[in-house]
Design a protein around this motif. Structure first.
Motif, short mmCIF file in Angstrom:
data_model
loop_
_atom_site.label_atom_id
_atom_site.label_comp_id
_atom_site.label_asym_id
_atom_site.label_seq_id
_atom_site.Cartn_x
_atom_site.Cartn_y
_atom_site.Cartn_z
N THR A 113 37.87 0.65 -30.51
CA THR A 113 36.63 1.28 -30.99
C THR A 113 35.39 0.79 -30.24
O THR A 113 34.29 1.28 -30.48
CB THR A 113 36.42 1.05 -32.50
N ILE A 114 35.56 -0.15 -29.31
CA ILE A 114 34.44 -0.63 -28.49
C ILE A 114 34.99 -1.04 -27.13
O ILE A 114 36.11 -1.55 -27.02
CB ILE A 114 33.69 -1.79 -29.17
N ARG A 115 34.21 -0.78 -26.11
CA ARG A 115 34.64 -1.14 -24.76
C ARG A 115 33.42 -1.31 -23.87
O ARG A 115 32.42 -0.61 -24.04
CB ARG A 115 35.54 -0.05 -24.19
N LYS A 116 33.54 -2.22 -22.93
CA LYS A 116 32.46 -2.45 -21.97
C LYS A 116 32.75 -1.68 -20.69
O LYS A 116 33.84 -1.78 -20.13
CB LYS A 116 32.32 -3.94 -21.69
N PHE A 117 31.77 -0.92 -20.25
CA PHE A 117 31.84 -0.20 -18.97
C PHE A 117 30.72 -0.75 -18.10
O PHE A 117 29.54 -0.49 -18.35
CB PHE A 117 31.65 1.30 -19.17
N TRP A 177 27.97 -1.39 -23.23
CA TRP A 177 29.00 -1.26 -24.26
C TRP A 177 29.00 0.17 -24.77
O TRP A 177 27.95 0.79 -24.93
CB TRP A 177 28.73 -2.21 -25.42
N VAL A 178 30.21 0.70 -25.01
CA VAL A 178 30.40 2.02 -25.60
C VAL A 178 31.19 1.80 -26.88
O VAL A 178 32.16 1.05 -26.90
CB VAL A 178 31.15 2.95 -24.63
N VAL A 179 30.76 2.47 -27.95
CA VAL A 179 31.34 2.24 -29.27
C VAL A 179 31.58 3.58 -29.95
O VAL A 179 30.89 4.56 -29.68
CB VAL A 179 30.42 1.32 -30.10
N THR A 180 32.56 3.62 -30.85
CA THR A 180 32.79 4.82 -31.64
C THR A 180 32.10 4.68 -32.99
O THR A 180 31.84 3.58 -33.45
CB THR A 180 34.29 5.06 -31.88
N ARG A 181 31.82 5.82 -33.60
CA ARG A 181 31.24 5.79 -34.94
C ARG A 181 32.21 5.11 -35.91
O ARG A 181 31.77 4.38 -36.80
CB ARG A 181 30.94 7.20 -35.43
N GLU A 182 33.50 5.33 -35.72
CA GLU A 182 34.51 4.68 -36.57
C GLU A 182 34.37 3.17 -36.52
O GLU A 182 34.41 2.49 -37.55
CB GLU A 182 35.91 5.09 -36.10
N GLY A 183 34.17 2.63 -35.33
CA GLY A 183 33.99 1.19 -35.18
C GLY A 183 32.72 0.70 -35.84
O GLY A 183 32.70 -0.35 -36.48
N MET A 184 31.64 1.47 -35.70
CA MET A 184 30.38 1.08 -36.32
C MET A 184 30.50 1.06 -37.84
O MET A 184 30.01 0.14 -38.49
CB MET A 184 29.25 2.02 -35.88
N TYR A 185 31.15 2.07 -38.42
CA TYR A 185 31.35 2.09 -39.88
C TYR A 185 32.23 0.92 -40.32
O TYR A 185 31.98 0.32 -41.36
CB TYR A 185 31.96 3.41 -40.33
N ALA A 186 33.24 0.60 -39.51
CA ALA A 186 34.15 -0.50 -39.88
C ALA A 186 33.42 -1.85 -39.90
O ALA A 186 33.68 -2.68 -40.76
CB ALA A 186 35.32 -0.55 -38.90
#
Length: 80
Positions: A44-48, A52-61
């Motif tokens: 749900t998160i990755r560094k490019f 950092w790029v994140v998903t909404r799912e990860g933010m809610y979690a």
């Protein structure tokens, strides 16, 4: 070799956010997100590069519901 039959991620998906966009939506500072990188569910998160790029799912979690009324950005803009 590239497998063209494998399902590719959709980078136009509205659920994929830059860390700065995610921080603005959730009303948190970038340093808060960086301190919690290890708390995000796998994938749900990755560094490019340096971003950092994140998903909404990860933010809610990690951060739960958005804090619109208590947003850092909203009170900052009112003071200026």
């Amino acid at each position: 070799m590239i497998n063209l039959f494998k399902q590719q991620p959709n980078l136009d998906d509205k659920n994929i956010l830059s860390s700065s966009d995610a921080c603005q939506e959730w009303g948190i500072e970038a340093s808060t997100l960086r301190k919690r990188i290890d708390d995000f569910p796998y994938g749900t998160i990755r560094k490019f590069g340096t971003s950092w790029v994140v998903t909404r799912e990860g933010m809610y979690a990690v951060f739960g519901e958005k804090r619109i009324n208590r947003s850092y950005f909203s009170w900052k803009s009112k003071r200026e």
